[in-house]
Design an enzyme around this catalytic site. Structure first.
Site, PDB file in Angstrom:
ATOM      1  N   GLU A   1      -4.361 -46.821 -18.951  1.00  0.00           N
ATOM      2  CA  GLU A   1      -3.570 -46.662 -20.170  1.00  0.00           C
ATOM      3  C   GLU A   1      -4.168 -47.498 -21.302  1.00  0.00           C
ATOM      4  OE1 GLU A   1      -2.437 -47.336 -17.169  1.00  0.00           O
ATOM      5  OE2 GLU A   1      -0.529 -46.337 -16.761  1.00  0.00           O
TER       6      GLU A   1
ATOM      7  N   GLY B   1      -0.248 -60.900 -13.874  1.00  0.00           N
ATOM      8  CA  GLY B   1       0.068 -60.170 -15.108  1.00  0.00           C
ATOM      9  C   GLY B   1       1.476 -60.444 -15.613  1.00  0.00           C
ATOM     10  N   ARG B   2       2.454 -60.402 -14.710  1.00  0.00           N
ATOM     11  CA  ARG B   2       3.847 -60.574 -15.129  1.00  0.00           C
ATOM     12  C   ARG B   2       4.205 -62.028 -15.401  1.00  0.00           C
ATOM     13  NH1 ARG B   2       3.033 -58.659 -10.151  1.00  0.00           N
ATOM     14  NH2 ARG B   2       3.764 -59.792  -8.325  1.00  0.00           N
TER      15      ARG B   2
END
Ligand code: F6P
Length: 545
Positions: free
Chosen positions: A219, A274-275
């Protein structure tokens, strides 16, 4: 102790767990009405306060015995050792063989945290200094675009942790942001996301931050290439990329392949999930919006909560208490979800942010040693800012058949004092917690003159649990504290469940299958699918013409 793949004593064999199991049978029908009636001071007693955050957990279906047993479970689960292991840089993300050190991102200068024998804190501060210098240049207008125009628009392109933290933090701290700049966030591979984000912007005044830990995410790379075409269409010259694109990544090779000068790359490390990355260079858009000083205040807030989590006794430890309560409902009451309900418009993206934090972390079905768990793990997190939800889904929380523990978050002071808005807002926080806990009995409903046939419809059973978090004002420090509170609550839950809260293998299969299907949609390959997927692909091809 479960920090390795060695088989730990199964959770359900721990004496704290067994005791909770039988205790649950005794307490499951006890009503909050009687718990409060039996203890006039319950609402003051079952509270905890640290680093400016007040947690009222009295409206939970617990007794002192429940708490004692939950705390015993935390001890027996090796939570203390696991906390120490995280803070000391041990590779507790065992399936990826990585340390888990988001706490190092907010460690003050001079603190020492070793990964493979190397102190990572100086590197963290070097990146922070580089980000600050860059942010100052862009904010002051010293950094200009290719044609010499000032940068007025910043678009962060990223997804998951490389998007949700930046968006949430931008919205949460909008009050502190530079209002003469525009900040937008593009995440979805749906071209509409990019098209709408750029529709009214001038490429000469627009800076893109390509945020991707791996710099390979489909994405993000698709949107990044589209952004480059969009910019170059107007700016005409490849050299413009250097002025209009910066990268935040751990992958320098891919960044330069894309054409971004690695001098304009802000790095981070594989020990940042990432989070858990909004306070790394992934927070560059946040820093551009609110300035380096406010960003450092955000980090200081995170650090205050880290220290509280690391050092406070479990009985007074906010993240530990919240994590244990979550385990209590999830595993003993079979509650499937948790609602997070911030009564603060600026926190409108906080529930979405927490969805990744909690569900990507604790949505796991095997233990660290690979056995299928025999109990429920991570609950579903969801929510909306108050009071909007009250006119939508609260009906189900009040009168439905599901138990939904709620976290209310409210502030003493609003950043936008307008008449009596804030009192009205906060009256609703208190009213909701009260209504959920105590409800309305048939007798009370009848006493209001309700006809008999209507009484059952108007009864509120109550006994619906909630936490209320009260803080003075939403500042950058407070945002850091709130995020860290949930991060460490997630950690606590993961430690009890003996799972790896730091990997995310569950997102892989869909990614791989999509790649195969893309080649089919582009007519480059044919693959065998099940009859449903095959027919859907065929129909799509017809529809797209
Ligand atoms: O969804 C999976 C995931 O790996 C998340 O954990 C991560 O936040 C997101 O993709 C984005 O990854 P990257 O920053 O590497 O583009």
């Amino acid at each position: 102790m479960a920090t390795t793949t060695e088989k730990a004593v199964p959770l359900t064999q721990l004496s704290g767990w067994k005791a909770l199991d039988s205790h649950y049978q005794k307490i499951k029908d006890v009503h909050l009405r009687s718990l409060f009636a039996d203890d006039a001071k319950r609402g003051e007693r079952l509270t905890a306060e640290a680093v400016g955050i007040y947690l009222d957990y009295s409206k939970n279906r617990i007794t002192d015995e429940t708490l004692k047993l939950l705390l015993q479970l935390a001890e027996e689960s090796g939570l203390r050792e696991r906390i120490d292991a995280m803070f000391s840089g041990e590779k507790i993300n065992i399936t990826e063989n990585r340390a888990v050190l988001h706490v190092a991102l907010r460690a003050p200068k001079g603190e020492k945290i070793l990964v493979d024998g190397k102190d990572v804190v100086p590197e963290v501060h070097a990146v922070l200094d580089a980000m600050s210098a860059f942010a100052d240049r862009v904010r002051s207008g010293a950094w200009t675009g290719h044609t010499g125009k000032r940068i007025k628009n910043v678009i962060n392109i990223g997804i998951g942790g490389s998007d949700l933290g930046p968006v949430m933090a931008y919205e949460a701290l909008k009050h502190y942001s530079k209002r003469d700049m525009v900040f937008r966030f593009v995440s979805n591979v749906d071209g509409t996301d990019f098209a709408e984000a750029t529709v009214d912007l001038d490429p000469e005044e627009t800076l893109f931050i390509i945020s991707s830990k791996t710099f390979t995410t489909l994405e993000t790379m698709t949107n990044a290439h589209t952004a480059r075409e969009w910019s170059l269409k107007k700016l005409g010259d490849e050299k413009a990329v250097a002025k209009h694109f910066v990268a935040v990544s751990t992958n320098a090779a891919e960044v330069s392949k894309f054409g971004i000068d690695t001098a304009n790359m802000f790095g981070f490390w594989d020990w940042v999930g990432g989070r858990y990355s909004m306070d790394s260079a992934i927070g560059l858009s946040t820093m551009l919006a609110v300035g380096p000083d406010n960003f450092r205040k955000l980090l200081a807030g995170f650090h205050d909560m880290d220290e509280h989590f690391r050092t406070a006794p479990f009985a007074k430890n906010l993240p530990v208490l919240m994590g244990l309560l979550s385990v209590w409902y999830n595993d003993f009451f079979d509650a499937q979800t948790v609602a997070v309900l911030p009564y603060e418009q600026y926190l409108k993206r906080f529930p979405a942010y927490l969805q990744q934090l909690t569900m990507e972390s604790n949505g796991k079905h095997v233990t660290l040693s690979g056995e299928h768990v025999e109990y429920e793990t991570g609950p579903i997190f969801w929510g909306e800012p108050g009071t909007n939800g009250q006119h939508s889904f609260y009906q189900l929380i009040h009168q439905g058949t599901k138990l939904i523990p709620c976290d209310f978050i409210g502030f003493g002071k609003t950043l936008n004092p307008l008449g009596d808005h804030h009192d009205l807002l906060m009256a609703n926080v208190f009213a909701q917690g009260e209504a959920l806990a105590f409800g309305k009995t048939p007798e009370q409903v009848k006493a209001e003159g309700t006809p008999d046939w209507l009484v059952p419809h108007r009864v509120f059973e109550g006994n619906r649990p909630s936490n209320t978090i009260l803080v003075e004002t939403l500042t950058p420090e407070v945002l850091g504290k709130l995020v860290a509170l949930y991060e460490h609550s997630v950690f606590t839950q993961g430690a009890i469940w003996q799972i790896d809260s730091f990997d995310q293998w569950g997102v892989e299969l869909g990614k791989v299958l999509a790649k195969t299907i893309i080649s089919e949609l582009e007519g480059k390959a044919e693959h065998k699918h099940d009859s449903s997927t095959g027919a859907l692909i065929a129909r799509y091809k017809k529809l797209k013409g």
